[in-house]
Write an enzyme that holds these catalytic residues in place. Sequence first.
Site, mmCIF file in Angstrom:
data_model
loop_
_atom_site.group_PDB
_atom_site.id
_atom_site.type_symbol
_atom_site.label_atom_id
_atom_site.label_comp_id
_atom_site.label_asym_id
_atom_site.label_seq_id
_atom_site.Cartn_x
_atom_site.Cartn_y
_atom_site.Cartn_z
ATOM 1 N N PHE A 129 0.859 -1.188 0.000
ATOM 2 C CA PHE A 129 0.000 0.000 0.000
ATOM 3 C C PHE A 129 0.893 1.234 0.000
ATOM 4 O O PHE A 129 1.760 1.383 0.855
ATOM 5 C CB PHE A 129 -0.925 0.031 1.224
ATOM 6 C CG PHE A 129 -1.836 1.233 1.213
ATOM 7 C CD1 PHE A 129 -2.964 1.257 0.402
ATOM 8 C CD2 PHE A 129 -1.540 2.362 1.967
ATOM 9 C CE1 PHE A 129 -3.791 2.377 0.353
ATOM 10 C CE2 PHE A 129 -2.364 3.487 1.928
ATOM 11 C CZ PHE A 129 -3.494 3.488 1.127
ATOM 12 N N ASP A 216 9.245 2.631 1.667
ATOM 13 C CA ASP A 216 8.075 3.357 2.152
ATOM 14 C C ASP A 216 7.956 3.070 3.651
ATOM 15 O O ASP A 216 7.488 2.011 4.055
ATOM 16 C CB ASP A 216 6.826 2.889 1.393
ATOM 17 C CG ASP A 216 5.547 3.561 1.883
ATOM 18 O OD1 ASP A 216 5.570 4.163 2.970
ATOM 19 O OD2 ASP A 216 4.523 3.466 1.179
ATOM 20 N N LYS A 245 2.717 9.702 8.357
ATOM 21 C CA LYS A 245 1.921 9.328 9.529
ATOM 22 C C LYS A 245 2.366 9.909 10.874
ATOM 23 O O LYS A 245 1.870 10.933 11.291
ATOM 24 C CB LYS A 245 1.778 7.802 9.583
ATOM 25 C CG LYS A 245 0.879 7.290 8.453
ATOM 26 C CD LYS A 245 0.291 5.935 8.717
ATOM 27 C CE LYS A 245 -0.883 5.654 7.794
ATOM 28 N NZ LYS A 245 -0.566 4.950 6.560
HETATM 29 C C1 LIG Z 1 -0.798 5.256 5.145
HETATM 30 C C2 LIG Z 1 0.229 4.842 4.174
HETATM 31 C C3 LIG Z 1 0.457 5.578 2.996
HETATM 32 C C4 LIG Z 1 -0.413 6.747 2.579
HETATM 33 O O1 LIG Z 1 -0.318 7.804 3.449
HETATM 34 P P1 LIG Z 1 -1.395 9.004 3.355
HETATM 35 O O2 LIG Z 1 -0.900 9.996 4.350
HETATM 36 O O3 LIG Z 1 -2.737 8.424 3.688
HETATM 37 O O4 LIG Z 1 -1.362 9.510 1.965
HETATM 38 C C5 LIG Z 1 1.495 5.183 2.188
HETATM 39 N N1 LIG Z 1 2.260 4.126 2.495
HETATM 40 C C6 LIG Z 1 2.074 3.399 3.613
HETATM 41 C C7 LIG Z 1 2.980 2.253 3.906
HETATM 42 C C8 LIG Z 1 1.042 3.717 4.485
HETATM 43 O O5 LIG Z 1 0.835 2.969 5.575
#
Ligand SMILES: *Cc1c(COP(=O)(O)O)cnc(C)c1O
Length: 391
Positions: A129, A216, A245
């Site tokens: 994700f 990420d 986050k």
């Molecule tokens: C939450 C998340 C995102 C997206 O972040 P947003 O602030 O909602 O755009 C991207 N990568 C990972 C691994 C995430 O957990």
Amino acid sequence: MSTSHIMSTYGRLPVSFMHGEGAWLWDNNNIRYLDAISGIAVCNLGHAHPTVHSAICKQSKNLIHTSNLYNIDLQEQLAEKLCGLSKLETVFFCNSGAEANEAAIKIARRYGHSQGITKPSIIVMEKSFHGRTIATLSATGNSKIKEGFGPLLQGFVHAPFNDIAAIENIIQKNKNIVAILAEPVQGEGGVNIPADDYLNKIRKICDQHQLLMMLDEVQTGIGRTGKFLAFQYNNIIPDVCTLAKALGNGVPIGACLASEKAGKILTAGTHGSTFGGNLLACAAALAVLDELEKQKLVDQAIDKSALITNLLSEKLQHNNQVRNIRHKGLMIGIELSKPCTDLVQQALLKNLLINVTSGNVIRLLPPLVINREQIDLLVNTLVELVTEHTK
Ligand SMILES: *Cc1c(COP(=O)(O)O)cnc(C)c1O
């Protein structure tokens, strides 16, 4: 509330929270809940943290925003701090995880063009994700959330997660690969923890083929896994690392960190963000980093994780519908042998906030400040819920 003017993109639980403290939240009837999801890995320091609160108050009194047309001293300070902690060299600030990944994707593509690759492709993982914008959605490895949004962006090749041979195979066949993008632990995908040396092997492959290694860490970063960044378990340094986050403990801020080589790719005029790294967001993030350090919360995450998972394992050991309890720091997944999305609502009735991903994985992301009393309450309530659900 008979009609809502909010676009219906979320299935919301019927509760509104009014105030909080640490791992506690209170709703509009002043009923107390234990938060074991931290606003989806955002409020790592817990709710209404006094240090973050006072940093925001102080900064908003002076100045909130000036734009990136001018120097922003707090942004410089925050970048220096993040580079010191990560051993990376430069930072681009934005406002969310998706935006941080957009910056990473633009770096990879421009890197490809600089190497004469006009149709650059990035290897991404199945079940990953990376966000909801069109580019990050295209990178994401979950077909359900892509449905109805085509045509998606080209330039992503998906490999199964935790499968080095698959990555090597793609690189051998596809001369347009310029980068590999992965989460150190897949969060939304079901708390999937790869082999201990997975990132080391990806680093090696990237070095061999001159690819950018991009991680990420939007969910795994800022202490969540028991290291400031999850890649620090592997003694490697990626070329690009994205954060968001928990960086502002709830104040929106994202960051794309880059090595010396990768950090030179986006030059003046090639990327930007109006709000990105404004004074308010940077003041919040600096307070977060200070507090994490002072309270030694990152180290504590490992002990708290062991305590929670040992207690859960012990109390659920005879339940043959509990397939697996896995964890990296305070990123915890409890996999059941049957679907359990209902548990989120059942938990709410017991004043506990949890999450379920992948249909059958209970995901816990408690704040790093969770205390012993709260851990016991969390474990006991969860054991009750799982026992009832699997009867
Ligand atoms: C939450 C998340 C995102 C997206 O972040 P947003 O602030 O909602 O755009 C991207 N990568 C990972 C691994 C995430 O957990």
